[in-house]
Design an enzyme around this catalytic site. Structure first.
Site, PDB file in Angstrom:
ATOM      1  N   ASP A   8       0.829  -1.208   0.000  1.00  0.00           N
ATOM      2  CA  ASP A   8       0.000   0.000   0.000  1.00  0.00           C
ATOM      3  C   ASP A   8       0.860   1.253   0.000  1.00  0.00           C
ATOM      4  O   ASP A   8       0.566   2.228  -0.697  1.00  0.00           O
ATOM      5  CB  ASP A   8      -0.941   0.021   1.213  1.00  0.00           C
ATOM      6  CG  ASP A   8      -2.111  -0.938   1.070  1.00  0.00           C
ATOM      7  OD1 ASP A   8      -2.365  -1.415  -0.055  1.00  0.00           O
ATOM      8  OD2 ASP A   8      -2.774  -1.205   2.092  1.00  0.00           O
ATOM      9  N   GLU A  36      -2.823  -2.764  -9.137  1.00  0.00           N
ATOM     10  CA  GLU A  36      -1.613  -1.949  -9.166  1.00  0.00           C
ATOM     11  C   GLU A  36      -1.534  -1.114 -10.440  1.00  0.00           C
ATOM     12  O   GLU A  36      -0.472  -0.697 -10.855  1.00  0.00           O
ATOM     13  CB  GLU A  36      -0.367  -2.831  -9.017  1.00  0.00           C
ATOM     14  CG  GLU A  36       0.075  -3.597 -10.248  1.00  0.00           C
ATOM     15  CD  GLU A  36      -0.814  -4.748 -10.704  1.00  0.00           C
ATOM     16  OE1 GLU A  36      -0.588  -5.244 -11.812  1.00  0.00           O
ATOM     17  OE2 GLU A  36      -1.754  -5.152  -9.988  1.00  0.00           O
TER      18      GLU A  36
END
Length: 123
Positions: A8, A36
């Site tokens: 993250d 992503e």
């Protein structure tokens, strides 16, 4: 290997770099598109400027030096970029779906061609 929190944090750093670069160039938009993946919408610029933008992004992300020990490409996080330009006349949802599919195809090409690069979609 790194865990969700580090993943993250990596995504946040990449997103911030994309946002900083995009907003300096234009009134563009950066959005997370997948796990992503990100989308940068860059209005009112030529193909040449958008290609330079992509090269600058690649360099900027590498300069963050986010460690990626198991990457076959680099010791640091890199990005692969799929580019599409569009001169809209009367954009419709179908047109936008087509643009997204083309950008996704270009991204896939960048990944399969070795990653850490930008591929510009051409018909």
């Amino acid at each position: 290997m790194y865990g969700h929190q580090q993943g993250d944090e990596c995504l946040k750093l990449v997103a911030q770099s994309l946002n900083d670069k995009t907003t300096k160039l234009t009134e563009g938009l950066v959005a997370r598109y997948g796990g992503e993946e990100f989308v940068c919408v860059i209005p009112k610029h030529s193909e040449e400027i958008v290609k330079q933008f992509a090269q600058d992004i690649n360099q900027q992300i590498e300069q963050l030096k986010i460690v990626h020990e198991k990457s076959p490409v680099s010791n640091y996080v890199t990005v692969s970029i799929g580019l599409v330009t569009l001169i809209p006349k009367h954009a419709t949802a179908t047109d936008m779906n087509s643009v997204i599919k083309k950008a996704d195809h270009a991204l896939y090409q960048a990944k399969t061609a070795g990653r850490n690069q930008a591929i510009f979609y051409t018909d």
